[in-house]
Each structure stands twice: as C-alpha cells, then as structure tokens.
Design a protein around this motif. Structure first.
Motif, PDB file in Angstrom:
ATOM      1  N   VAL A  73      76.917  32.529 -22.561  1.00 13.71           N
ATOM      2  CA  VAL A  73      76.894  31.091 -22.300  1.00 13.71           C
ATOM      3  C   VAL A  73      76.543  30.882 -20.831  1.00 13.71           C
ATOM      4  O   VAL A  73      77.262  31.349 -19.939  1.00 13.71           O
ATOM      5  N   SER A  74      75.414  30.214 -20.589  1.00 16.72           N
ATOM      6  CA  SER A  74      74.954  30.035 -19.207  1.00 16.72           C
ATOM      7  C   SER A  74      75.185  28.631 -18.676  1.00 16.72           C
ATOM      8  O   SER A  74      75.311  28.440 -17.460  1.00 16.72           O
ATOM      9  N   VAL A  95      75.411  23.212 -25.082  1.00 19.73           N
ATOM     10  CA  VAL A  95      75.866  24.576 -24.818  1.00 19.73           C
ATOM     11  C   VAL A  95      74.632  25.473 -24.840  1.00 19.73           C
ATOM     12  O   VAL A  95      73.935  25.539 -25.854  1.00 19.73           O
ATOM     13  N   SER A  96      74.361  26.147 -23.731  1.00 16.80           N
ATOM     14  CA  SER A  96      73.179  27.006 -23.618  1.00 16.80           C
ATOM     15  C   SER A  96      73.586  28.471 -23.676  1.00 16.80           C
ATOM     16  O   SER A  96      74.516  28.889 -22.974  1.00 16.80           O
ATOM     17  N   VAL A  97      72.887  29.239 -24.524  1.00 12.99           N
ATOM     18  CA  VAL A  97      73.147  30.674 -24.671  1.00 12.99           C
ATOM     19  C   VAL A  97      71.905  31.430 -24.199  1.00 12.99           C
ATOM     20  O   VAL A  97      70.826  31.293 -24.790  1.00 12.99           O
ATOM     21  N   LEU A 190      68.812  29.617 -26.184  1.00 20.20           N
ATOM     22  CA  LEU A 190      69.058  28.641 -27.242  1.00 20.20           C
ATOM     23  C   LEU A 190      70.013  27.574 -26.715  1.00 20.20           C
ATOM     24  O   LEU A 190      71.032  27.902 -26.105  1.00 20.20           O
ATOM     25  N   ASP A 191      69.664  26.308 -26.936  1.00 26.20           N
ATOM     26  CA  ASP A 191      70.535  25.186 -26.588  1.00 26.20           C
ATOM     27  C   ASP A 191      71.056  24.548 -27.868  1.00 26.20           C
ATOM     28  O   ASP A 191      70.286  24.318 -28.806  1.00 26.20           O
ATOM     29  N   VAL A 192      72.350  24.234 -27.898  1.00 23.51           N
ATOM     30  CA  VAL A 192      72.940  23.490 -29.000  1.00 23.51           C
ATOM     31  C   VAL A 192      73.465  22.172 -28.453  1.00 23.51           C
ATOM     32  O   VAL A 192      74.238  22.156 -27.493  1.00 23.51           O
ATOM     33  N   PRO A 200      83.287  21.610 -26.834  1.00 25.21           N
ATOM     34  CA  PRO A 200      83.049  23.049 -27.007  1.00 25.21           C
ATOM     35  C   PRO A 200      84.319  23.864 -26.785  1.00 25.21           C
ATOM     36  O   PRO A 200      85.183  23.496 -25.976  1.00 25.21           O
ATOM     37  N   LEU A 201      84.423  24.985 -27.493  1.00 27.67           N
ATOM     38  CA  LEU A 201      85.565  25.883 -27.379  1.00 27.67           C
ATOM     39  C   LEU A 201      85.210  27.149 -26.602  1.00 27.67           C
ATOM     40  O   LEU A 201      85.970  28.107 -26.608  1.00 27.67           O
ATOM     41  N   VAL A 202      84.049  27.152 -25.959  1.00 22.54           N
ATOM     42  CA  VAL A 202      83.597  28.317 -25.201  1.00 22.54           C
ATOM     43  C   VAL A 202      83.495  27.951 -23.731  1.00 22.54           C
ATOM     44  O   VAL A 202      83.605  26.782 -23.357  1.00 22.54           O
ATOM     45  N   GLN A 203      83.277  28.954 -22.899  1.00 26.30           N
ATOM     46  CA  GLN A 203      83.121  28.710 -21.470  1.00 26.30           C
ATOM     47  C   GLN A 203      81.976  29.531 -20.909  1.00 26.30           C
ATOM     48  O   GLN A 203      81.527  30.503 -21.531  1.00 26.30           O
TER      49      GLN A 203
END
Length: 227
Positions: A73-74, A95-97, A190-192, A200-203
């Motif tokens: 995750v960036s 959220v960008s990966v 990839l962007d969501v 979001p539940l990520v960091q």
C-alpha cells in the motif's frame, strides 16, 4: 502442499511468448559466450515468475473488499475518480497498491459486481509509486456496480517499466470477488476507489495479496454489502 508446488507456480498465458523470447535469446547468448547464457537463464526464470498465476482463496464473509494486486500500500487519500468513468466528481477514498517487478502481476476483482464501464486512457510512464502517476500515466479503469447497488472503481496504472495493460473483461460482465480481470506487464500500480463512507482497514506500507487481503468492509457490521 508438496514442496514442488511452493516453487513451481502456474504461468498466465499472457507470459508464454515472453518466456519463449527470453529462452531463444538465452540460447543465442550461450552460442556467443557461455557466461552470458547463464545470465539469460536467470532472466528467463525471472520472466516466468513475473507471469506466475497462483490460485488464490478469497474470503467468503459478505461485505468485504479485497486487494486487486500483490504489492505494498503506497497511498491512502481522498481523490475524485478518473473522469472517463463518468462517476460523480466527489472525492472517494483511494487505496493504491504498488507492484514491483518481483510481484505477481495478475489483477483480481476487489468485490463482486457488474462491470458498468471499462475506459482505457493512454499516458506517460512515471514511477507508479508517485501520486502523479494516477493522473498522468497510462491507465485502464473499471467501474463496478456492487451487489448492494453501490459503486466501486478499480484502476490499472502502468509504471516506469510497464508498457502494456491487459484487461480481460467488458461492460456487462458479472465478476466474483477475487476473479482475475487483468494484468500489467513489468511493474505498475492498482488504485481502488471505495464507495462513499467506506473506511479502509489497511495502512501505508502494508503488504497485500491479490484476492485475499481485505482492504475494507462495505458494512460496518459485516452483514449485507457486495460480497
């Protein structure tokens, strides 16, 4: 799981001609100078692993959004979705990966739904980890209507090395969570864009596994929502 299965992974069909080209080049290198041939062997193995396509097991709990890509995750920030998707010009949580050249590059659907729009836009090839890559780089965007009626967008973005975005789906297709929908060759992102109000539940810095790592819950209580 057998030891062989941890090393030898299935390869996506998109990689066949690339691996074949690397293999032919390797044979030529061996004819020129044996040490160069062994370098070619290493590059051929790397190319095979780049196009690996392992099976993934999406979570079965309703109302979850999963990562569309392997990587890190960036960025997490509110941004207006790409204009070519025709969505409201209202910022959504993005959220960008970021995928390095060592990640699996098969892309998977974040949540079940119907494809409303597939929009390709040519562009530049900045480093995909940079924020401006979302606006300036070559991209392919999908707009999905989830099973609860809300909408979600997922965007394939070419990176500094990538030069080819592949998308397997079209408007009207109905996709399941974790289903393969595309691939980007050689480094990308990839962007969501999450539906309004979804947190979001990520960091930033978290490692993601496509089709398995949960990005968000569409319903705070885990009931209903697009599975």
């Amino acid at each position: 799981m057998r030891m062989r299965d941890t090393v030898i992974k299935p390869m996506h069909r998109e990689g066949i001609r690339f691996v074949a080209a690397f293999a032919v080049a390797t044979l030529m290198l061996f004819l020129l100078w044996r040490p160069l041939g062994w370098v070619g062997v290493g590059l051929t193995i790397w190319c095979y692993y780049f196009f690996r396509d392992p099976e993934r097991v999406p979570p079965v709990r309703p109302g979850l959004v999963v990562s569309p890509a392997d990587g890190i995750v960036s960025l997490i920030e509110p941004v207006v979705p790409p204009p070519e998707l025709g969505m409201a010009a209202t910022p959504l949580t993005r959220v960008s990966v970021f995928m390095s050249v060592f990640n699996c590059h098969v892309n998977r659907t974040p949540a079940a739904g119907e494809v409303l729009t597939v929009a390709y836009r040519p562009g530049r090839f900045f480093n995909a980890s940079l924020d401006k890559a979302s606006a300036d780089n070559e991209r392919n965007s999908l707009r999905l209507r989830l099973t609860d009626g809300r909408e979600l967008a997922v965007v394939q973005i070419a990176g500094l090395v990538a030069r080819r975005i592949v998308c397997f789906v079209k408007p009207g297709d109905r996709l399941q969570r974790g289903e393969r929908f595309g691939l980007i060759r050689f480094g990308s992102r990839l962007d969501v864009y999450l539906p309004p109000g979804v947190v979001p539940l990520v960091q930033i810095g978290q490692t993601m596994i496509a089709g398995e790592t949960v990005i968000a819950r569409l319903d705070a209580f885990g009931e209903g929502g697009g599975a």
